[in-house]
Design a protein around this motif. Sequence first.
Motif, mmCIF file in Angstrom:
data_model
loop_
_atom_site.group_PDB
_atom_site.id
_atom_site.type_symbol
_atom_site.label_atom_id
_atom_site.label_comp_id
_atom_site.label_asym_id
_atom_site.label_seq_id
_atom_site.Cartn_x
_atom_site.Cartn_y
_atom_site.Cartn_z
ATOM 1 N N LEU A 14 30.119 -7.933 63.181
ATOM 2 C CA LEU A 14 31.119 -7.227 63.986
ATOM 3 C C LEU A 14 31.975 -8.194 64.817
ATOM 4 O O LEU A 14 33.191 -8.068 64.914
ATOM 5 N N LEU A 15 31.333 -9.199 65.420
ATOM 6 C CA LEU A 15 32.065 -10.117 66.298
ATOM 7 C C LEU A 15 33.054 -10.986 65.518
ATOM 8 O O LEU A 15 33.991 -11.518 66.092
ATOM 9 N N ASN A 16 32.841 -11.110 64.206
ATOM 10 C CA ASN A 16 33.749 -11.930 63.412
ATOM 11 C C ASN A 16 34.774 -11.104 62.664
ATOM 12 O O ASN A 16 35.587 -11.643 61.928
ATOM 13 N N ASP A 17 34.705 -9.766 62.872
ATOM 14 C CA ASP A 17 35.631 -8.883 62.175
ATOM 15 C C ASP A 17 36.978 -8.895 62.899
ATOM 16 O O ASP A 17 37.068 -8.530 64.065
ATOM 17 N N PRO A 18 38.043 -9.340 62.234
ATOM 18 C CA PRO A 18 39.334 -9.447 62.929
ATOM 19 C C PRO A 18 39.806 -8.116 63.503
ATOM 20 O O PRO A 18 40.408 -8.072 64.577
ATOM 21 N N LYS A 19 39.526 -7.001 62.787
ATOM 22 C CA LYS A 19 39.970 -5.707 63.305
ATOM 23 C C LYS A 19 39.262 -5.386 64.614
ATOM 24 O O LYS A 19 39.884 -4.974 65.593
ATOM 25 N N PHE A 20 37.945 -5.568 64.639
ATOM 26 C CA PHE A 20 37.186 -5.278 65.839
ATOM 27 C C PHE A 20 37.670 -6.154 66.984
ATOM 28 O O PHE A 20 37.884 -5.701 68.106
ATOM 29 N N ARG A 21 37.888 -7.424 66.669
ATOM 30 C CA ARG A 21 38.341 -8.358 67.709
ATOM 31 C C ARG A 21 39.666 -7.917 68.309
ATOM 32 O O ARG A 21 39.849 -7.942 69.528
ATOM 33 N N ALA A 22 40.597 -7.503 67.454
ATOM 34 C CA ALA A 22 41.917 -7.107 67.940
ATOM 35 C C ALA A 22 41.794 -5.907 68.873
ATOM 36 O O ALA A 22 42.377 -5.891 69.965
ATOM 37 N N ILE A 23 41.001 -4.898 68.457
ATOM 38 C CA ILE A 23 40.857 -3.700 69.280
ATOM 39 C C ILE A 23 40.161 -4.041 70.592
ATOM 40 O O ILE A 23 40.595 -3.635 71.677
ATOM 41 N N ALA A 24 39.103 -4.822 70.528
ATOM 42 C CA ALA A 24 38.362 -5.180 71.735
ATOM 43 C C ALA A 24 39.270 -5.906 72.719
ATOM 44 O O ALA A 24 39.287 -5.611 73.918
ATOM 45 N N ALA A 25 40.070 -6.837 72.211
ATOM 46 C CA ALA A 25 40.964 -7.594 73.088
ATOM 47 C C ALA A 25 41.948 -6.654 73.777
ATOM 48 O O ALA A 25 42.203 -6.780 74.982
#
Lengths: 398, 257
Positions: A14-25
């Motif tokens: 999850l932490l390396n998933d670009p989509k998750f990262r974008a949303i979290a940011a």
Amino acid sequence: MTIETVDTQPKPNLLNDPKFRAIAAQIVVVVLFVSFVAYIISNTAVNLEKLGIKAGFEFLGLQAGFMPTSPNFNLTDFDVNKDTHMDVFWLGLVNTLLIAVLGIIAATIVGFVFGVLRLSKNPLVNFVAAAYIEGVRNIPLLLQILVWYFGVLLALPIVKQSINMGDLVFLNNRYLVAPAPIFEDGFGFVTIAFIIGIVATFFLARWAHKRQDTTGQQFPIFYSALGLIIGFPILVLLAMGVPLNWNIPELKGFNFVGGVQITSQLTALFLALTFYTGSFIAENVRAGILAVSHGQTEAAYALGLRPNRTMSLIVIPQAMRVVVPPVTSQYLNLTKNSSLAIAIGYPDIVNVFMGISLNQTGKAIEIIGMTMGVYLTISLLISMFMNWYNKRVALVER
Amino acid sequence: MSDTNTAAADNSGPAITISAMHKWYGDFHVLKDINLTVERGERIVVCGPSGSGKSTMIRCINRLEEHQKGSINVSGIELTNDLKNIDTIRREVGMVFQHFNLFPHLTVLQNCTLAPIWVRKMPKAEAEEIAMKYLERVKIPEQAQKFPGQLSGGQQQRVAIARSLCMNPEIMLFDEPTSALDPEMIKEVLDVMVDLAKEGMTMLVVTHEMGFAKQVADRVIFMDGGEIIEQNEPNEFFDNPQSDRTKLFLSQILGHS
Ligand SMILES: Nc1ncnc2c1ncn2[C@@H]1O[C@H](COP(=O)(O)OP(=O)(O)O)[C@@H](O)[C@H]1O
Ligand SMILES: [Mg+2]
């Protein structure tokens, strides 16, 4: 396509998933921003309460009791005996819009002319354009406003010794005064003729375009438009026996009566903003034209196109997409820079509303908020228009 | 019509006659005493080292560059500063550039119809019909509505050829039409040029594609240092070069490819 392939691939951590990262940011940023704004608001409210200041817009309905502009430059007919702070706001807004619109139009013309001259092969023309652009661009705007006002316009003769241009236009250290038109019965027909001219030009252009498509014949649309929009109303004007009179200014005692007066403050601010912003636009225009490679011109020439058609069909359409975005920011700059009006007493919104009204009412938060809202709204409207225009000239790439 | 007072092209004499032509860039003598006659329907390949003045020479023919001494005569029209003559000659002479120079803000079809519409004053439908005909000839009619940026280099160069042909020129000039292309795209462009040669077009081609030269050229011209050093029919030119400079040049390009 991409969605299908992603589904079949193993999911990353999850932490390396670009989509998750974008949303979290994005969530983090929103939370930080909202807390910051909430903190500011509550802090201000607490402080205001401590000082015993009540926030609110009731002051707008109170009589202002001061004259925010000189009587000879009063576009909203401000009446000192009854008008409120709200009327001061309108007066300032109208004056800000006036200088912004005039400045944008003039700076665009100056910028395009000097941008093209700067590319001239004639060394003298080129030098003059370069000297203007580099000179004006590198001197602070405030200084230029002060030079135009104090150095040039205030150095003109006093009212009684005004410079006389043909007994019609007079120039002195306070204002320029010119004949004012008085429209008499029947002038409405001239206005109607003008509107008909514009509409007819629109349809004529469409007809000419269609005819060129079907027969290949070209039509002198520019001169026809000139005739329809200017010539036709003039004919109507003459046919109606010229239902138009001029109120010619006349020196009576210490002042001129009649005519329209343009104050030195407006002139100085207008000249300074126009030439300052024009020098930046000139650079944008030059860059835009240079961005169109010489090969484009050569290809057009090799096909037999004349230089003027090459310019209008090949170079300008391509240059515009480079020119429009930076020119948009120049328009925004000009609008915001017009607030330097306060230095010479031009009654713009910052000067009269954020200056005098604020001083008198002490409603800092409300007045500064409203003023910022005005600039924000104007800027967003300009940006929206220019974005729309830019989309029209944008280039389809791969 | 507007054509009545333009200089009339003469279709009987040679296509191009260049005599004792010189050109300088400032002090730099870039073309020295060029003499060249191109007959109608003749195909000429121009080669020579980089900087030898090949581009400058063919660009003088449609007045993209101005010569300073001597004369250039195209289809019986003398190239002078007379704008009418320049207009007429540019209509007679098509040009294809190394870097295609398509108009990126116009579709492929619009690239092809622009000059017929604005220079030949042709109705749009007719111009489009002709454009489609030539786009079929260069084998990309299906790309007509795309923009140049959406095409491969080889496709772009074929559009550029079609764009020139739409003006129905008497003479075609090519300035290294394949040297900006990836190797696998060179053939598709050369094929189009070979077809054009077979149809009898007068062609002046700057290229180092020796296969093309052998296949279609009537004459190969070798330039060096702004001069025409040697000219001959292709087999003789490649098998039996006369000057040392030609030999050196041929050994270099053949050695590399
Ligand atoms: N616009 C110009 N100004 C000055 N020198 C130029 C210009 N264009 C070309 N040259 C010079 O002229 C010479 C011939 O150039 P060119 O005709 O392009 O050669 P080629 O096409 O054979 O490689 C070169 O030395 C080049 O540097
Ligand atoms: Mg070259």
